[in-house]
Scaffold this active site. Structure first.
Site, PDB file in Angstrom:
ATOM      1  N   LYS A 175       0.900  -1.172   0.000  1.00  0.00           N
ATOM      2  CA  LYS A 175       0.000   0.000   0.000  1.00  0.00           C
ATOM      3  C   LYS A 175       0.932   1.214   0.000  1.00  0.00           C
ATOM      4  O   LYS A 175       1.414   1.649   1.041  1.00  0.00           O
ATOM      5  CB  LYS A 175      -0.875  -0.024   1.256  1.00  0.00           C
ATOM      6  CG  LYS A 175      -2.167   0.770   1.165  1.00  0.00           C
ATOM      7  CD  LYS A 175      -2.043   2.229   0.816  1.00  0.00           C
ATOM      8  CE  LYS A 175      -1.667   3.106   1.990  1.00  0.00           C
ATOM      9  NZ  LYS A 175      -1.401   4.520   1.566  1.00  0.00           N
ATOM     10  N   GLU A 250       9.830   2.413  10.835  1.00  0.00           N
ATOM     11  CA  GLU A 250      10.912   3.362  10.516  1.00  0.00           C
ATOM     12  C   GLU A 250      10.272   4.733  10.459  1.00  0.00           C
ATOM     13  O   GLU A 250       9.501   5.021   9.550  1.00  0.00           O
ATOM     14  CB  GLU A 250      11.552   3.015   9.166  1.00  0.00           C
ATOM     15  CG  GLU A 250      12.204   1.653   9.093  1.00  0.00           C
ATOM     16  CD  GLU A 250      13.421   1.525   9.997  1.00  0.00           C
ATOM     17  OE1 GLU A 250      14.004   2.554  10.382  1.00  0.00           O
ATOM     18  OE2 GLU A 250      13.761   0.385  10.342  1.00  0.00           O
ATOM     19  N   CYS A 284      13.834  11.656   5.999  1.00  0.00           N
ATOM     20  CA  CYS A 284      13.842  11.321   7.432  1.00  0.00           C
ATOM     21  C   CYS A 284      15.211  11.639   8.016  1.00  0.00           C
ATOM     22  O   CYS A 284      15.338  11.896   9.205  1.00  0.00           O
ATOM     23  CB  CYS A 284      13.494   9.861   7.625  1.00  0.00           C
ATOM     24  SG  CYS A 284      14.448   8.771   6.587  1.00  0.00           S
ATOM     25  N   GLU A 385       9.876  17.472  14.368  1.00  0.00           N
ATOM     26  CA  GLU A 385      10.151  17.250  12.944  1.00  0.00           C
ATOM     27  C   GLU A 385       9.259  18.157  12.092  1.00  0.00           C
ATOM     28  O   GLU A 385       8.033  18.151  12.236  1.00  0.00           O
ATOM     29  CB  GLU A 385       9.894  15.787  12.560  1.00  0.00           C
ATOM     30  CG  GLU A 385      10.357  15.487  11.143  1.00  0.00           C
ATOM     31  CD  GLU A 385      10.042  14.059  10.694  1.00  0.00           C
ATOM     32  OE1 GLU A 385       8.896  13.614  10.865  1.00  0.00           O
ATOM     33  OE2 GLU A 385      10.946  13.403  10.143  1.00  0.00           O
TER      34      GLU A 385
END
Ligand code: NAD
Length: 496
Positions: A175, A250, A284, A385
């Protein structure tokens, strides 16, 4: 008329049971419609999981070196189609061509690594404590792997998950991110061309809260690998815990580069600009904090401002473009929110802090590369973030202070240090609390054959890439063969 794409389930291209579709548009030019993709629901996920479960019974029996051969063929096809894949990816995701070529190359590297792993997948043979007894371990496939991926590496991240899962003998349901469905579509088309049997590779498009959630919670998908934000990762991890699934997470980062007063400042500057503004800061591992030694602070900051102001923004496919747009409006809104937060927290805006002016920017999600200085290490700007082109500069007086600040955030993906002193370099490698530390290189640049991942809220202790990911996608089985012809009792007969 835009093309309408379909899911791939059990060897067939199928429309969604919902009959609904979502649009995929170019983030540099929202008038450019790439296609309409299935807005799938739980019924489509169920079909895909069932098809993958059925295919698993045969696929698991294909010898691992033969599974690896298909991955080698897929690596060759990715290689042959590299330029077209990169250009399509820049159109869909916005990052510059050099980076989308790198994204495809990572998929190629991962394919060849996985192909060769088909001839390893090592088990162990160890001595038994009893005579005439053989003791060994080997790897078995697990079942159906449900893979949920983010937008920022449209090809590389699906391959990091899919290829090791396949060579270990699992079947997959992918997905992909609803922001970059076309690259995933091309990847699956090439997998079919390489010869993967029906049902081994399944693709279901859709949104996270519907298709993503249905996949994570489907009882047939016994292994879940997720890459994305910490917020979504918490939901996925919770569901996997409840449902007793093996799960790899992750997640996000707030990565720091340390520049000490003995650093090669030119080298550090080039590394910083690449680390902070490559992929428009949407990695990331992007450098979002600069821990800058006070002795070089003002000099370095002045050069940084000049360099950043010269960065060329534009369509990622433009030959001179150095930084593309953000992925969508919500991502740019988030950046704007954090710029306002930074100002309110008292940080000084060095450059950027606004959308570029001019009509040519009005049809894309562009934002100027932005640098704040005098940022408090515990401010929101420096600890949360942002996932955009915003760099926070924090002055430090020593390596030890930099290490403390680096480690004081909830994330722990990557870090970097620029120094000419081997003692500082090794002290940093030892003390920085991250999954990856670079010396004299930016916080980005992982290679496919090494483990990738972070500590603390960046993940759940798993790693992608390298040799470790093959452990995630297989179960260790142990076998004992006693050929003594007598009952031998472990822990007892040799220790009376
Ligand atoms: P996201 O969390 O919004 O979405 C990631 C994927 O999860 C998408 O496919 C989405 O459809 C799906 N999803 C959303 N809600 C879901 C739910 N409730 N259940 C199941 N699936 C759901 O992330 P994004 O914006 O696509 O990507 C950016 C994030 O990914 C950043 O935080 C970045 O740091 C992180 N990231 C981490 C790594 C890493 O390896 N550590 C690599 C790349 C990106």
């Amino acid at each position: 008329m835009a093309t309408t794409f379909r899911n791939h389930i059990g060897g067939e291209w199928l429309g969604p049971s919902t009959r609904r579709y979502f649009e995929n548009r170019n983030p540099a030019d929202t008038g450019d419609l790439i296609g309409r993709f299935p807005d799938s629901g739980a019924v489509d996920i169920d079909r895909a999981a069932r098809a993958a479960t059925k295919a698993f019974e045969r696929w698991r029996l294909v010898p691992a070196p033969a599974r690896g051969d298909l991955l080698r063929r897929l690596g060759d096809l990715l290689s042959a189609n590299k330029e077209a894949l990169a250009s399509g990816m820049s159109r869909e995701m916005g990052k510059v061509l050099a980076e989308t070529r790198g994204d495809v190359q990572e998929g190629i590297d991962t394919a060849y690594y996985a192909a060769s792993e088909g001839r390893r997948l090592f088990g162990r043979t160890v001595p038994s404590e009893l005579r005439a007894k053989w003791a060994m371990s080997w790897r078995r496939p697990i079942g159906v792997a449900g893979l949920v991926t983010p937008f920022n590496f449209p090809l590389a991240i699906p391959t990091w998950k899919m290829f090791p899962a396949l060579v270990c003998g699992n079947t997959v349901v992918l997905k992909p991110s609803e922001d970059v469905p076309h690259t995933a579509h091309r990847l699956v088309e090439l997998a079919l061309e390489a010869g993967f049997p029906p049902g081994v590779v399944n693709l279901v498009h859709g949104r996270g809260a519907t298709a993503g959630r249905a996949l994570v919670e489907h009882p047939g998908a016994t292994v879940i690998s997720f890459t994305g934000s910490v917020a979504t990762g918490s939901i996925v991890g919770e569901a996997c815990g409840r449902l007793h699934k093996r799960c790899s997470l992750e997640l996000g980062g707030k990565n720091a580069m340390i520049v000490l007063d003995d650093a090669d400042l030119e080298l550090a500057l080039e590394g910083l600009v690449w680390g902070a503004f490559g992929t428009t800061g949407q990695r990331c591992t992007a450098t979002s904090r600069l821990l800058l030694h006070r002795r070089v602070h003002d000099r370095f900051l002045a050069r940084l401002r000049d360099r950043v102001q010269r960065l060329r923004i534009g369509d990622g496919r433009g030959p001179r473009t150095e930084m593309g747009p953000l992925i969508h409006e919500a991502a740019r809104d988030k950046v704007e929110r954090y710029v306002a937060i930074g100002r309110a927290e008292g940080a000084q805006l060095v450059t950027g802090g606004r959308r570029p002016r001019g009509r040519q920017w009005s049809s894309g999600w562009f934002y100027e590369p932005t640098v704040f200085s005098g940022v408090a290490p515990d401010s929101r700007l420096a600890t949360e973030e942002i996932f955009g082109p915003v760099l926070s500069v924090i002055p430090v007086g020593s390596l030890e202070e930099a290490i403390r600040i680096n480690n004081a955030v909830p994330y722990g993906l990557s870090s970097s240090i620029y120094t000419r002193d081997v003692r500082s370099a090794f002290r940093a490698l030892e003390a920085l609390d991250n999954g990856i530390t670079y010396v004299n290189a930016p916080t980005i640049g992982a290679e496919a054959h090494l483990p990738f991942g972070g500590v603390k809220h960046t993940g759940n202790g798993r790693r992608e890439g390298g040799w470790t990911v093959y452990e995630f996608y297989s179960e260790v089985k142990v076998g004992y063969v006693d050929y003594s012809g007598a009952l031998q009792r472990a822990q007892i007969d040799n220790y009376q």
